[in-house]
Design an enzyme around this catalytic site. Structure first.
Site, short mmCIF file in Angstrom:
data_model
loop_
_atom_site.label_atom_id
_atom_site.label_comp_id
_atom_site.label_asym_id
_atom_site.label_seq_id
_atom_site.Cartn_x
_atom_site.Cartn_y
_atom_site.Cartn_z
N GLY A 181 0.57 -5.08 0.96
CA GLY A 181 -0.81 -4.97 0.01
C GLY A 181 -0.63 -5.73 -1.34
N ALA A 210 0.88 -1.30 0.02
CA ALA A 210 0.11 0.07 -0.05
C ALA A 210 0.96 1.22 0.04
CB ALA A 210 -0.80 -0.01 1.16
N GLU A 236 3.91 -5.37 7.50
CA GLU A 236 3.18 -4.36 8.24
C GLU A 236 3.05 -4.31 9.77
OE1 GLU A 236 2.10 -6.51 5.94
OE2 GLU A 236 0.41 -5.78 4.49
N GLU A 266 -0.67 -9.29 -0.76
CA GLU A 266 -2.16 -9.66 -0.29
C GLU A 266 -2.77 -9.90 -1.70
OE1 GLU A 266 -1.96 -6.43 2.47
OE2 GLU A 266 -3.42 -7.94 3.62
N1 DAK Z 1 4.56 3.20 -0.79
C1 DAK Z 1 4.85 4.56 -1.24
N2 DAK Z 1 6.32 4.38 -2.23
C2 DAK Z 1 6.69 3.60 -2.14
C3 DAK Z 1 6.53 2.21 -1.43
C4 DAK Z 1 5.19 2.13 -0.71
N3 DAK Z 1 4.94 1.00 -0.26
N4 DAK Z 1 7.47 1.40 -1.87
C5 DAK Z 1 8.36 2.14 -2.55
N5 DAK Z 1 7.79 3.46 -2.65
C6 DAK Z 1 8.66 4.38 -3.51
C7 DAK Z 1 10.02 5.03 -2.43
O1 DAK Z 1 9.33 5.83 -1.59
C8 DAK Z 1 10.45 5.65 -3.82
O2 DAK Z 1 10.12 6.88 -4.32
P1 DAK Z 1 10.75 8.27 -4.40
O3 DAK Z 1 11.62 8.30 -3.04
O4 DAK Z 1 11.79 7.84 -5.48
O5 DAK Z 1 9.81 9.32 -4.69
C9 DAK Z 1 10.34 4.63 -4.77
O6 DAK Z 1 9.21 3.98 -4.67
C10 DAK Z 1 11.44 3.77 -5.05
O7 DAK Z 1 11.57 2.89 -3.74
P2 DAK Z 1 12.98 2.70 -3.03
O8 DAK Z 1 13.77 4.02 -3.60
O9 DAK Z 1 12.78 2.67 -1.76
O10 DAK Z 1 13.89 1.52 -3.70
P3 DAK Z 1 14.74 0.63 -3.26
O11 DAK Z 1 15.33 -0.30 -4.12
O12 DAK Z 1 15.67 1.27 -2.31
O13 DAK Z 1 13.86 -0.07 -2.23
C11 DAK Z 1 11.84 -1.51 -1.31
C12 DAK Z 1 12.82 -1.10 -2.39
C13 DAK Z 1 10.74 -2.35 -1.98
C14 DAK Z 1 12.81 -2.39 -0.30
C15 DAK Z 1 11.53 -0.25 -0.55
O14 DAK Z 1 10.89 0.63 -1.52
C16 DAK Z 1 10.62 -0.71 0.49
O15 DAK Z 1 10.86 -1.15 1.86
N6 DAK Z 1 9.28 -0.13 0.25
C17 DAK Z 1 7.97 -0.35 1.21
C18 DAK Z 1 7.80 -1.79 1.19
C19 DAK Z 1 6.92 -1.83 2.40
O16 DAK Z 1 6.89 -1.67 3.41
N7 DAK Z 1 5.46 -2.22 1.95
C20 DAK Z 1 4.43 -2.71 2.82
C21 DAK Z 1 3.53 -1.25 2.98
S1 DAK Z 1 2.38 -1.63 4.25
C22 DAK Z 1 -4.84 -1.23 5.11
C23 DAK Z 1 -4.81 -2.12 4.23
C24 DAK Z 1 -3.71 -2.63 3.78
C25 DAK Z 1 -2.46 -2.30 4.23
C26 DAK Z 1 -2.52 -1.29 5.23
C27 DAK Z 1 -3.66 -0.74 6.04
N8 DAK Z 1 -6.04 -0.82 5.71
C28 DAK Z 1 -6.59 -1.53 6.88
C29 DAK Z 1 -6.38 0.60 5.58
C30 DAK Z 1 -1.27 -2.71 3.62
C31 DAK Z 1 -0.06 -2.08 4.07
C32 DAK Z 1 1.06 -2.25 3.46
O17 DAK Z 1 1.19 -2.46 2.33
#
Ligand code: DAK
Length: 269
Positions: free
Chosen positions: A119, A74, A142, A122
């Site tokens: 997400g 997400a 998460e 998921e």
């Molecule tokens: N959201 C927004 N932007 C993201 C992103 C994300 N999940 N993942 C990557 N990006 C963006 C980065 O911010 C960066 O943007 P700029 O800074 O260039 O503007 C760009 O994509 C490239 O990412 P990185 O520079 O970080 O790339 P790296 O190769 O260094 O790292 C990575 C790749 C995948 C390891 C890293 O980007 C990362 O850790 N990303 C976050 C992964 C993560 O934690 N995903 C899970 C999110 S939590 C809900 C329902 C569902 C959910 C929540 C609530 N409700 C009940 C409402 C679900 C939650 C999730 O999915």
């Protein structure tokens, strides 16, 4: 409609591309600069696209733009300013989207190329099954954000690999590579390149499309329902679906074709 013609709905959407070729829909999440992270617009685009999907589409592939990510979760930036009520609406939209994949009466393959986190993982689990490229990375991080998986991850992962293994992955939030994902039964098969991955997904769908589409729809429905009911109810659902197919032209065609030693010509009726 001629299913060999490539149709393209790309311009209609801000965050996805949708193309149909040989009766196969290819839905690509198209925010590569944000690693295809899911914001509200992505969900709205997917819901609009899947709600309007036409009968000529007999199989669906969902994938991510670029080589790096399927979906990196997400959109964390969008979530950072969400209120509780906005989170409820966002989550409901996510659930609606994933349920649409389950409810489509056609096979849906998630072709995971790169990161499938939160997400994104998921979303992949909402498909009928997952194929992945060698660089795929899966994880539910998460709890690292003080959240739990909110798009069905607690439910689908536990059903897919069992509660103990699901808890271990959710509690630690650790990422797993494609080999571990295959061993756990998350990924059906892995491929050495994105091209091979998409070609394999298409080949599988083309193979399935030769079979009776009503039978595929019925089997998908009954298998999906199997995790929510006990064995007696499940067998009863199977019995009903099985016998209903005896009233279809396709079932008669399928068995007659076998007896006539020829290929079946299914019509979906
Ligand atoms: N959201 C927004 N932007 C993201 C992103 C994300 N999940 N993942 C990557 N990006 C963006 C980065 O911010 C960066 O943007 P700029 O800074 O260039 O503007 C760009 O994509 C490239 O990412 P990185 O520079 O970080 O790339 P790296 O190769 O260094 O790292 C990575 C790749 C995948 C390891 C890293 O980007 C990362 O850790 N990303 C976050 C992964 C993560 O934690 N995903 C899970 C999110 S939590 C809900 C329902 C569902 C959910 C929540 C609530 N409700 C009940 C409402 C679900 C939650 C999730 O999915």
């Amino acid at each position: 409609m001629n299913t060999n013609v490539k149709e393209n709905n790309t311009e209609k959407y801000q965050t996805i591309r949708f193309e149909v070729e040989q009766g196969i829909g290819l839905l690509t999440i198209n925010r590569p600069d944000k690693l295809n992270a899911l914001n509200q617009q992505v969900f709205l685009d997917i819901v609009d696209c899947l709600s309007a999907i036409e009968d000529n589409v007999r199989g669906l592939i969902i994938t991510g733009e670029g080589q790096k990510a399927f979906i990196a979760g997400a959109d964390i930036k969008a979530m950072s300013t969400m209120t509780e009520s906005e989170a409820i609406a966002f989550s409901a939209l996510g659930h609606k989207t994933t349920m649409l994949f389950a409810d489509l009466p056609i096979p849906v393959i998630a072709a995971v190329n790169g990161f499938a986190l939160g997400g994104g993982f998921e979303m992949a689990m909402a498909a009928d099954f997952i194929y992945a490229s060698d660089n795929a990375v899966f994880g539910l991080p998460e709890t690292k954000l003080g959240l739990i998986p909110g798009f069905g991850g607690t439910q689908r992962l536990a059903r897919l690999i069992g509660a103990s293994k699901a808890k271990e992955l959710v509690f630690t939030g650790r990422n797993i590579n494609v080999d571990e994902a295959v061993n756990l039964g998350i990924v059906v098969q892995s491929f050495s390149s994105q091209e091979e991955l998409l070609n394999a997904a298409k080949a599988t769908l083309l193979q399935a499309m030769k079979n009776g589409q009503l039978a595929i729809a019925a089997s998908k429905k009954v298998i999906n329902e199997s995790s929510d009911v006990n064995i007696v109810e499940g067998l009863s659902l199977e019995n009903k679906a099985f016998s209903t197919l005896f009233g279809t032209k396709d079932m008669r065609e399928g068995v007659n074709a076998f007896l006539d030693k020829r290929s079946a010509n299914f019509t979906g009726k």
